[in-house]
Design an enzyme around this catalytic site. Structure first.
Site, short mmCIF file in Angstrom:
data_model
loop_
_atom_site.label_atom_id
_atom_site.label_comp_id
_atom_site.label_asym_id
_atom_site.label_seq_id
_atom_site.Cartn_x
_atom_site.Cartn_y
_atom_site.Cartn_z
N GLU A 164 0.82 -1.23 0.00
CA GLU A 164 0.00 0.00 0.00
C GLU A 164 0.85 1.27 0.00
OE1 GLU A 164 -0.71 -2.57 1.95
OE2 GLU A 164 -2.72 -3.17 1.34
N HIS A 196 -9.74 -5.14 10.94
CA HIS A 196 -10.43 -5.03 9.65
C HIS A 196 -11.77 -4.31 9.75
CE1 HIS A 196 -7.41 -7.96 8.52
NE2 HIS A 196 -7.76 -7.84 7.26
#
Lengths: 320, 450
Positions: B182, B251
């Protein structure tokens, strides 16, 4: 690389000396309180950026670290406006909002000037991505300090650049110290140019105090990248005479070490060679020196006579 | 003895699936581990294996049947001696109700009341994921500088199928699968945007944007300012934000206030296919970095959209989802739907008319719409999924106390998630997230109803 002619020698000498005189003047203005914050000088490293400059196409892109004044001068940018930025004036390249570490010139394909160690590496890789996406023949020269070579995003960028065969030339300016920590104390296996091997990126080490060696290496590497072979890494061994920034007394290294490097001063090497080849005599050199001294003095005067940004500028350039 | 094979839940948010293919036939002998069917979920088409053994007595759905709820019986196995039981039907074979499934079903899109008559000709019903995908495709057809990158966006067709089909149309030059890097690929996309391309970067979920937050804030958001207006960054960061279903602390996080805090970024959080389409187009056309916070649970939400290829919803404009005179609820994203449900119950039980404002854009915030509403209702409840400290609701409360202090008849109440990391267990997860009852309680409290 074709043989360097008189014009090339004059160009090298002029740019290197201009950078040095600029940085000396910046140090003076810092001491007088006209420049604030962080200010990282390039003195000692001039052969790196000027050496690469000798191989560059003006449509190539450049992105570098916060030690960026010399890079801007080598890009042909106006020392007056660079100094105006350093002093936080409205005529500066970033209108006084960026300062020493954050300067840009889009029209000259100079994409900063980045203050976060390592951040410019994925960005430069993305600029290279754009050259490829647009089917341009240009490449992006992405400079990296030795300190950033221990930063994770650099390796993520290496992987992407190699995976997608992006036209990016990574130039590691290894000046031996990431702030006060020597490369040996920071990097396991301190051959930084080999750190692309795992990604299939070729690399080589070059003496960065000798501009001729820098030119040879940058030329070869630049051609490799421009021909669509993907990225290439050159690690340029260089040295900064001053501390990491203006506030750094550099007590982590010895006077002898500094003295040794000064004896192989990159500007002196060019000067001697120029005299030897009879491209210039002492008088010519004196004339150049004087012109550069005047130009930089004028840049300082220009900066100090430039206005501070208007208060209303606080709220501009947040959104377009 | 017969064994029932149920429609399996093949992803955390799957509530129903499509039976694309049977790999067995009536009368076949099935052993544990044999492939029995292909099921299309909200994310992918997957093969299902048998867990038990026996003869296939009956297949209760045909190939091509869609929207079969999780836990419905789809096939029956039995011993050789048994006959196919005729009475098996899809109607009476509902198994134990699954709390998770029921909860998801709560979210139904209601007809857009604010859709104008002129729009009616262009209306079509799409899921949120289709609306997002279509908008990207339409803009990509218009502008070759737009490209999409992210993890699994191309060959896999998107981790949540938002980019389904785009690789086929636009090819691998413009739809790029990235490695799981990322920080690196975000920086790369920002560099490309500085140089004039218009990337759409998908974070598989915004949780992973934390890996890249330095590039988003320090590079994308600040460079226009630091360069004195020279270098802008036309990029959209999009992907699901907030809680999905039982994916626990790392998450399930809401980044609304994190990104809304930063000047230089615009932050959008759509709630329906309708506004997703209009807002995403505005985001793609914008010349600034835009954070586009989607919601995984809403991806399957179906509703009307405006198919006009020039249809946009302006950034910075809230939508008054329903008018009311008694209490204002300011909300966004998935909490719009819970707020609407709460408002309906409040109307039925207490005869209060709740005005619901769907912010749509979090930065710049449409303060005018909020203040005008509070001046009318004199009471304010904010509802959002993020943690309470320094949330979007905190800023709304600050603005309202400053701009409409004399109009307030009660303290402002914020409804947020619990101030803890998201727990895994279903029961705790429900407790963590704002529920309809919490919203009703807050509305009663600002109305001084005991």
């Amino acid at each position: 690389m074709k043989n360097l002619d008189k014009k090339a020698y004059l160009k090298m000498y002029t740019y290197m000396l201009k950078i040095r005189r600029f940085e000396e003047r910046a140090a003076q203005l810092y001491g007088m309180g006209h420049i604030g914050g962080f200010c990282h000088l390039y003195i000692g490293q001039e052969a790196v950026v000027v050496g690469v400059l000798m191989t560059i196409d003006k449509n190539d892109s450049v992105v570098t670290t916060y030690r960026d004044h010399g890079h801007m001068i080598a890009r042909g940018l106006d020392p007056k406006r660079i100094m105006a930025e350093l002093t936080g004036r409205e005529d500066g390249y970033s209108a006084g909002k960026g300062g020493s570490m954050h300067m840009f010139s889009k029209e000259n394909n100079f994409y900063g000037g980045h203050g976060i160690v390592g951040a410019q590496v994925p960005i430069g890789t993305g600029i290279a991505f754009t050259h490829k996406y647009n089917d341009e023949k240009n490449i992006c020269r992405t400079y990296i300090g030795d300190g950033a070579m221990n930063n994770g995003q650099v390796f993520e960028a290496f992987n992407l650049a190699s995976l997608w065969k992006l036209p990016v030339l990574y130039i590691i300016e290894n000046n031996k110290y990431g702030m006060g920590t020597s490369v040996d104390r920071a990097a396991a296996g301190s051959e930084l140019y080999k750190r692309g091997e795992a990604f299939g990126i070729p690399g080589e080490k070059v003496d960065g105090m000798n501009i001729f060696k820098v030119i040879e290496s940058a030329d070869k590497a630049g051609k490799y990248v421009r021909e669509g072979n993907g990225p290439y890494i050159i690690e340029v061994q260089t040295y900064r005479y001053r501390g990491h920034s203006m506030s750094d007394p550099a007590k982590y290294r010895t006077k002898e070490e500094l003295q040794n490097y000064k004896e192989t001063d990159p500007i002196e090497i060019v000067k001697k060679e120029m005299l030897k080849k009879k491209f210039a005599n002492e008088k010519d050199i004196e004339k150049i020196n004087k012109e550069i001294l005047d130009e930089i003095k004028n840049a300082a005067d220009y900066a100090l006579n430039s206005q501070y940004p208007k208060d209303s500028e606080l709220y501009t350039d947040v959104y377009i | 003895m017969t064994i029932e094979i149920l429609m399996p839940a093949l992803s955390p948010t799957m509530t129903e699936g499509n039976l694309t293919k049977w790999l067995i036939q009536k009368g076949d002998t099935v052993k544990a581990g044999d492939l029995i069917a292909e099921i299309e979920t909200d994310k992918a088409t997957m093969e299902v294996e048998a867990v038990d053994e026996g003869i296939v007595l009956d297949l209760l759905y045909n190939e091509g049947d869609s929207n079969i709820p999780v836990n419905k019986v789809i096939a029956v196995l039995g011993d050789k001696s048994e006959k196919v039981e005729k009475e098996h039907s899809t109607n009476n074979m509902e198994s134990d109700s699954n709390e998770k499934t029921d909860e998801k079903k709560e979210i139904k899109v209601q007809d857009k009341k604010n859709t104008s008559v002129e729009d009616a000709n262009n209306e079509e019903h799409l899921t949120m994921r289709e609306a997002l995908r279509d908008t990207m495709a339409e803009e990509m057809r218009r502008d070759s500088k737009i490209f999409i990158l992210g993890e699994e966006v191309a060959e896999y067709q998107g981790a949540y199928k938002v980019t389904q089909g785009l690789l086929d149309e636009f090819g691998s030059k413009r739809i790029l699968d990235t490695p799981i890097s990322e920080h690196g690929f975000t920086g790369l996309a920002i560099g490309a945007a500085f140089k004039g391309l218009r990337p759409i970067l998908e974070f598989m979920t915004f949780n992973f944007s934390m890996q890249a937050i330095d590039q988003i804030i320090n590079s994308a958001a600040k460079t226009l300012y630091m360069s004195g207006g020279q270098i802008n960054c036309p990029i959209v960061f999009r992907g699901p934000n907030g809680a999905a279903a039982q994916v626990a602390a790392q998450h399930s996080q809401d980044f609304s206030s994190w990104y809304s805090h930063c000047p230089g970024l615009k932050v959008i959080s759509p709630s329906t296919p309708y506004n997703a389409k209009g807002l995403l187009r505005s985001a793609i056309l914008d010349n600034n970095p835009v954070i586009f916070l989607e919601n995984e649970i809403l991806y399957g939400l179906k509703g009307p959209v405006n198919n006009d290829k020039n249809f946009t919803i302006p950034i910075g404009k809230a939508n008054i989802e329903q008018q009311g005179k008694d209490v204002t609820i300011v909300t966004y994203s998935i909490m719009l739907h819970k707020s609407k449900e709460a408002a309906k119950k409040i109307k039925d039980e207490y005869n209060l008319d709740v005005e619901i404002i769907d912010l749509q854009t979090l930065r710049p915030l449409d303060t005018e719409t909020i203040i005008n509403s509070v001046k009318k209702t004199n009471r304010l409840v904010t509802v959002e999924e993020s943690w309470p400290f320094g949330s979007v609701g905190s800023e709304v409360a600050n603005i309202v106390q400053r701009e409409a202090f004399d109009y307030l008849d009660a303290p402002i109440i914020k409804v947020n998630s619990a101030d803890v990391p998201m727990p895994y267990s279903l029961s705790l997860e429900k407790l963590y997230l704002p529920q309809v009852e919490d919203i009703i309680k807050a509305v009663k409290e600002v109305s001084y109803i005991k």
